[in-house]
Design an enzyme around this catalytic site. Structure first.
Site, PDB file in Angstrom:
ATOM      1  N   ALA A  95      -2.366   1.196   2.202  1.00 39.89           N
ATOM      2  CA  ALA A  95      -1.762   2.511   2.038  1.00 39.89           C
ATOM      3  C   ALA A  95      -1.285   2.782   0.618  1.00 39.89           C
ATOM      4  O   ALA A  95      -0.965   3.922   0.283  1.00 39.89           O
ATOM      5  CB  ALA A  95      -0.599   2.671   3.013  1.00 39.89           C
ATOM      6  N   HIS A 136      -9.333  -2.397  11.498  1.00 33.13           N
ATOM      7  CA  HIS A 136      -7.901  -2.203  11.298  1.00 33.13           C
ATOM      8  C   HIS A 136      -7.415  -3.392  10.492  1.00 33.13           C
ATOM      9  O   HIS A 136      -7.601  -4.545  10.881  1.00 33.13           O
ATOM     10  CB  HIS A 136      -7.175  -2.137  12.644  1.00 33.13           C
ATOM     11  CG  HIS A 136      -5.707  -1.893  12.514  1.00 33.13           C
ATOM     12  ND1 HIS A 136      -4.831  -2.084  13.551  1.00 33.13           N
ATOM     13  CD2 HIS A 136      -4.963  -1.478  11.461  1.00 33.13           C
ATOM     14  CE1 HIS A 136      -3.608  -1.793  13.157  1.00 33.13           C
ATOM     15  NE2 HIS A 136      -3.670  -1.432  11.879  1.00 33.13           N
ATOM     16  N   ASP A 137      -6.788  -3.128   9.353  1.00 32.89           N
ATOM     17  CA  ASP A 137      -6.436  -4.227   8.450  1.00 32.89           C
ATOM     18  C   ASP A 137      -5.577  -5.288   9.127  1.00 32.89           C
ATOM     19  O   ASP A 137      -5.706  -6.485   8.828  1.00 32.89           O
ATOM     20  CB  ASP A 137      -5.783  -3.710   7.158  1.00 32.89           C
ATOM     21  CG  ASP A 137      -4.610  -2.779   7.387  1.00 32.89           C
ATOM     22  OD1 ASP A 137      -4.166  -2.603   8.536  1.00 32.89           O
ATOM     23  OD2 ASP A 137      -4.138  -2.184   6.383  1.00 32.89           O
ATOM     24  N   THR A 138      -4.721  -4.881  10.057  1.00 35.14           N
ATOM     25  CA  THR A 138      -3.902  -5.882  10.747  1.00 35.14           C
ATOM     26  C   THR A 138      -4.756  -6.771  11.638  1.00 35.14           C
ATOM     27  O   THR A 138      -4.479  -7.965  11.779  1.00 35.14           O
ATOM     28  CB  THR A 138      -2.807  -5.202  11.572  1.00 35.14           C
ATOM     29  OG1 THR A 138      -2.084  -4.303  10.740  1.00 35.14           O
ATOM     30  CG2 THR A 138      -1.839  -6.227  12.140  1.00 35.14           C
ATOM     31  N   THR A 174       3.153  -2.742   3.270  1.00 34.36           N
ATOM     32  CA  THR A 174       3.940  -1.517   3.404  1.00 34.36           C
ATOM     33  C   THR A 174       4.680  -1.521   4.736  1.00 34.36           C
ATOM     34  O   THR A 174       5.842  -1.126   4.821  1.00 34.36           O
ATOM     35  CB  THR A 174       3.016  -0.288   3.319  1.00 34.36           C
ATOM     36  OG1 THR A 174       2.351  -0.298   2.057  1.00 34.36           O
ATOM     37  CG2 THR A 174       3.804   0.997   3.459  1.00 34.36           C
ATOM     38  N   ASN A 218       5.831  -2.360  15.158  1.00 33.93           N
ATOM     39  CA  ASN A 218       5.822  -1.937  13.752  1.00 33.93           C
ATOM     40  C   ASN A 218       7.248  -1.931  13.215  1.00 33.93           C
ATOM     41  O   ASN A 218       8.112  -1.238  13.759  1.00 33.93           O
ATOM     42  CB  ASN A 218       5.245  -0.524  13.619  1.00 33.93           C
ATOM     43  CG  ASN A 218       3.744  -0.494  13.645  1.00 33.93           C
ATOM     44  OD1 ASN A 218       3.134  -1.138  14.490  1.00 33.93           O
ATOM     45  ND2 ASN A 218       3.154   0.246  12.737  1.00 33.93           N
ATOM     46  N   GLY A 257       1.030  -9.441   1.534  1.00 34.09           N
ATOM     47  CA  GLY A 257       1.781  -9.390   0.285  1.00 34.09           C
ATOM     48  C   GLY A 257       3.207  -9.863   0.408  1.00 34.09           C
ATOM     49  O   GLY A 257       3.775 -10.423  -0.542  1.00 34.09           O
TER      50      GLY A 257
END
Length: 469
Positions: free
Chosen positions: A13, A232-234, A255, A292, A403
């Site tokens: 994002a 989906h990146d997750t 993020t 989340n 990250g």
């Protein structure tokens, strides 16, 4: 030893990357080829993505990857979830909306009037997030003009190959995928006014989507297949999380912080619904049972506000070192408070929350950063405890990837507040998951997910943070 190479397009994002992944017998390496910014663009009708610029950066990155490594055999694309582009006759109608655009509030009210949230949870297993795709669709005035809706990684795959598909891990975040069957819930779509024509055929990670269109191949420098990954990146990040036992939890931290456990079956209890836990699909049909939590967004937005105030960049690593030295009681706030979800003056918003709860507002930026980090860690720890209770698992360790694994202060605070060891890394879990699914489809990596994770653990050993006190 034969080493096979693939290209991974990994879009977040706030930034995107193109990377080369190299996989061999006992080896797994990534090479960063290009990194480019990504973020919301304010237009007259709301927040959008600059998708045209994003796609140009992807093509440039792929061309450079092929130039550096002519042996690349395939391409995989993953991105953030829920956002989409609308097509008519193969053309993009407009730049995709950003999920933080305020129009989704209207969509929530309209959808819940037709299908109450309790019913939605029973059907799709998703936690309530006001930007879930079905709410966006309901609020999108261009929907009647479109013949296809494609989520961001599927839209990129379409531009690369011409294939119109929906990859299941990302489709599971739309709210329109039946949690039990993994197929589109067409009855629900019809009830809330989403035409069936918009929903493309579903595919699973590892499937061949097609080869590059001739014009794209000419620009990239080679005709290559595009393989569906956990788009989906997750889903890609969790596929590469080197879970040390079946009782391990994970946090994919960027993020957002996606906090949960991996299960074979969804948890659709009233308690799970009330705790706002979600059941999303993972690679190989696993269920990502997670919540989340607002992640490094709070820190990045605060740093952005301070940099604007100073008219100069902020050295975050130096600030984090100073924050670790802050002594005494650390004021906490609710990291998931809805007032913190939009771009803006984050320190001022956090100060309002602290005052409202009777907490003191930190007097220095280092103390403010410490408060942010500890509040995120506290939210992580709470979500871990809830995940264990709802899933009936006694959690024995937390694997923090992405990250956030570079933020030692956050890793230690999460260990301290959860009372569990935190195993941090790999940083590039999403890209690694992307690469491994491609490599497996090419016959260049083990077939079992547990074996793929063992390869990650052997080649990217995590740092351990034990709880103190």
């Amino acid at each position: 030893m034969t080493v096979r190479a693939v290209a991974a397009v990994d879009l977040g994002a706030t930034s995107g990357r193109v990377m080369i992944g190299r996989v061999g017998d006992g080896s797994l390496e990534l090479e960063l080829i290009s990194r480019f910014p990504n973020g919301p663009v304010e237009r007259e009708d709301g927040l959008h993505w600059d998708f045209d610029a994003l796609y140009e950066n992807i093509l440039d990155g792929l061309a450079e990857a092929v130039r550096r490594e002519p042996a690349i055999e395939s391409i995989g694309v993953d991105s953030w979830a829920v956002d989409y582009g609308l097509l008519r006759d193969g053309e993009l109608l407009d730049q995709p909306f950003h999920y933080r655009d305020g129009r989704t509030e209207r969509g929530v009210l309209d959808v819940h009037h037709v299908a109450p949230f309790d019913e939605l949870y029973e059907r799709n297993g998703l936690q309530f997030l006001p930007f879930n795709t079905l709410y966006q669709y309901r609020a999108d005035k261009s929907l009647p003009d479109a013949d296809t809706a494609l989520l961001i990684p599927d839209l990129i795959a379409f531009l690369l190959t011409g294939a119109r598909v929906a990859e299941r891990t990302n489709a599971s975040t739309t709210g329109l995928l039946c949690i039990r069957t993994g197929e589109w819930d067409l009855e629900l779509a019809e009830r809330i006014g989403i035409p069936e024509r918009l929903l493309p055929g579903l595919v699973d990670p590892g499937m061949l989507l097609g080869t590059l269109r001739p014009d794209v191949a000419g620009r990239v420098g080679k005709t290559l297949p595009v393989i569906a990954v956990g788009s989906h990146d997750t889903a890609s990040a969790v596929a590469a999380a080197p879970l040390s036992s079946p009782r391990s939890a994970y946090i994919s931290c960027g993020t957002w912080g996606l906090v949960g456990v991996e299960l074979a079956e969804p948890v659709l209890s009233d308690a799970a619904r009330d705790a706002n836990f979600t059941n999303e699909r993972g690679v190989d049909g696993r269920i990502r049972f997670l919540h989340n939590v607002t992640g490094l967004w709070l820190l990045s937005e605060s740093v952005r506000a301070w940099a604007a105030e100073d008219g100069a960049p902020i050295d975050l690593p130096v600030l984090l070192v100073a924050a670790a030295e802050v002594a005494g009681d650390i004021p906490l706030f609710d990291a998931n408070d809805a007032t913190l979800s939009l771009p803006g003056d984050m320190p001022a918003r956090i100060a309002v929350l602290l005052r409202a709860s009777g907490e003191g507002v930190p007097a220095t930026r280092a103390a403010f950063v410490r408060s942010i980090v500890e509040s995120i860690a506290d939210a992580f720890a709470d979500a871990i405890r809830t995940a264990g209770t709802l899933s009936g698992r006694e959690i024995d360790a937390i694997h923090l990837v992405g990250g956030g694994s570079l933020n030692r202060l956050l890793c230690q605070a999460t260990a301290d507040r959860s009372g569990l060891p935190v195993l941090a890394g790999p940083v590039e879990a999403t890209a690694l998951g992307n690469v491994l699914v491609q490599a497996r489809a090419l016959g260049a990596a083990p077939s079992a997910l547990e074996e793929l994770r063992a390869l990650v653990a052997a080649t990217h050993p995590p740092a351990r943070f034990d709880p103190r006190g």
